[in-house]
Write a protein that holds these residues in place. Structure first.
Motif: not given
Length: 438
Positions: A218, A224, A227, A428
Motif C-alpha cells: 500500500k 496490500n 486487495d 497480511k
C-alpha cells in the motif's frame, strides 16, 4: 656517507662470494607465475549441468583464468540462503550469480557487492552500449551487477497429449477461460492425466493479480494482500486442483515432491507456465529423457487491456566486496554478460540486438528441440506476442519474506488447514509485522 658505502660494498662481496663459491655462478630458480583463478558459487541446479561446465571451460581457454566452482547442496532457495549467510560471515568467494531482482535487491541492501562503475571504466568496457537498459543503477549512478540473461515466460504444452485427445494446439492471444476449457478437455483423472500444472510458487499462486499489476504494498508501506484481486487469484489457484481437478491437487503435488523441474520429468500433464530457460531442460534428453514433443505459446491473460502482460526475470553476476581475486572476477562477469546465453541457450540481456541476432538465439534452441519447436514458435511465444513485459518477482521491502509467507500460508489453505479468509488475513498480518521491523 662512508658507512653506507662500506655496507653496500660488503653486501656486494657477500653476494659475489655466494654466487662464485664453487667457481661457477649458481643457477637461479625459475619462478612460475601464480595460477590465475576465479571462484564462483552458482545455484545448485546449474553447478552440475553440462552447459555450465562447457561455459567455464570456454572462459578458461580464452583467458587462461581457471574457474573454481563451489557447490552448495540443497534446493535453489536453500542455496541462496546459505550463500547469504556465508557472505555475512565474510566469505571471499569472488563471483556471486543471482537469479531474479528479488534476491539481487536483498543482496544489494545487505551491501555484499563491490561497485563496478570505476572498475569497468578503467577496463575500457562501454557498459551502457552493451547492456543499456538492463543495468540496474542506484540513485547515485553506481551499479553492482552485470546482467547475464533474461528469462521471459511462456506456456509449454505436451503435443503428444493434445494429439492423443484430438485437441488443437493452443494459440495466442487467449484468455484464462480458454486455458481452463483446454485443461478440462485434456484432463482424465481416472487415467492420471491432467490438463495443467501450476506449481506451489508465488508467481503461480497469485498469477492473475500479478498480471494485472495489483501492487503488493500500500501507499503507507504496509501489505496490500487484502486487495480482493489476491483473494480471487489464490482461490482460483486452489480450485484448479481441488474442485475442478484440471491439475493434481496440491496434496498430491507435495507427495510427489514436484520441484522446479517436475514437468520435464513426467508425461501426464499437458500445460505448464515457466520462463524460457525451461527449454534447456526439455532439450537435454540425457538429463531429462522423454518420448513426447513439446510446444510453446504466449501465456493467457484475462482479456482486459490492463492484464496484457507477460513476465520476465533477469539473472546477474556480481563481485563479492571481499573477493580474493577481484581482477579475475571482473573479467569473468563481463565475459558472462556477453556469453552465458550462448551456452545456456537463453535470451541475452544485451542492448540493440538485431533481428538476425535474435533469430540466431532462437535457432540454437529450436535446433536442440529435436523438431518440437521452431524459431517462429519461440518468437511468437516470447517476443512478437503483443504483450508488455513486467517483473515476475516480488521486489520491495522484505521481498524474500513476502514471497515465503505467501507460499507457506497458501500451502495451508490448499491442503485445507485454514480457510481462504484466514489465509489472506494471515499473509497480511505476518507481512505487516515483518515490515514494521524493516
Amino acid at each position: 656517507m662512508k658507512k653506507k658505502l662500506l655496507v653496500c660494498a660488503l653486501g656486494t662481496l657477500l653476494i659475489g662470494g655466494m654466487l662464485f663459491a664453487n667457481g661457477k655462478p649458481e643457477q637461479q630458480e625459475k619462478i612460475t607465475p601464480p595460477e590465475q583463478v576465479v571462484t564462483t558459487i552458482p545455484l545448485s541446479s546449474y553447478a552440475t549441468e553440462a552447459w555450465y561446465k562447457a561455459m567455464n571451460d570456454a572462459f578458461t581457454a580464452q583467458t587462461g583464468i581457471k574457474v573454481e566452482v563451489q557447490v552448495t547442496p540443497g534446493t535453489n532457495d536453500e542455496q541462496v540462503a546459505k550463500v547469504n549467510l556465508d557472505l555475512l560471515a565474510g566469505s571471499k568467494v569472488d563471483v556471486i550469480p543471482t537469479l531474479g531482482p528479488r534476491d539481487l535487491n536483498t543482496r544489494l541492501d545487505a551491501g555484499f557487492f563491490a561497485p563496478l562503475k570505476k572498475a569497468t571504466t578503467a577496463s575500457g568496457v562501454d557498459v551502457r552500449s552493451i547492456w543499456g537498459k538492463y543495468i540496474m543503477y542506484d540513485p547515485n549512478g553506481e551499479f553492482y551487477s552485470i546482467p547475464t540473461k533474461q528469462e521471459i515466460y511462456c506456456l509449454y504444452y505436451n503435443k503428444t497429449m493434445f494429439d492423443k485427445a484430438g485437441i488443437p494446439y493452443p494459440k495466442a492471444p487467449w484468455t484464462w477461460d480458454d486455458f481452463e476449457k483446454t485443461a478440462q478437455m485434456l484432463t482424465n483423472a481416472q487415467q492420471n492425466e491432467y490438463g495443467a500444472l501450476m506449481r506451489l510458487e508465488t508467481p503461480h499462486i497469485i498469477i492473475k493479480a500479478l498480471q494485472e499489476q495489483v501492487p503488493l504494498y500500500k501507499a503507507d508501506g504496509t501489505s496490500n494482500f487484502d486487495d480482493p484481486a489476491f483473494t480471487k487469484s489464490l482461490q482460483w489457484f486452489k480450485e484448479l486442483g481441488s474442485s475442478k481437478k484440471y491439475q493434481m491437487d496440491v496434496k498430491q503435488l507435495l507427495a510427489e515432491k514436484a520441484s522446479w523441474n517436475y514437468w520435464a520429468t513426467v508425461d501426464n500433464m499437458a500445460m505448464f507456465i515457466q520462463g524460457n530457460w525451461f527449454t534447456r531442460l526439455l532439450n537435454s534428453p540425457s538429463d531429462y529423457p522423454r518420448d513426447w514433443k513439446y510446444g510453446v505459446v504466449a501465456i493467457p491473460t484475462t482479456g482486459k487491456p490492463e492484464s496484457a502482460n507477460n513476465f520476465v526475470s533477469m539473472a546477474y553476476a556480481s563481485i563479492n566486496k571481499n573477493a580474493a581475486h577481484p581482477k579475475e572476477a571482473l573479467e569473468y562477469i563481463l565475459w558472462l554478460g556477453q556469453n552465458q546465453w550462448r551456452f545456456e541457450k537463453g535470451i541475452p540481456a544485451l542492448e540493440n540486438m538485431s533481428e538476425e541476432d535474435l533469430a540466431n538465439v532462437f535457432k540454437s534452441t529450436a535446433d536442440a528441440s529435436n523438431g518440437s519447436i521452431t524459431v517462429d514458435d519461440l518468437n511468437k511465444a516470447l517476443i512478437d506476442n503483443a504483450l508488455n513485459v513486467i517483473n515476475v518477482d516480488i521486489v520491495g521491502p522484505a521481498a524474500a519474506e513476502y514471497n515465503q509467507i505467501i507460499k507457506e500460508e497458501a500451502e495451508r489453505y490448499c491442503i485445507d488447514q485454514q480457510t481462504l479468509q484466514v489465509t489472506v488475513q494471515r499473509i497480511k498480518q505476518r507481512m505487516d509485522e515483518v515490515l514494521k521491523n524493516v
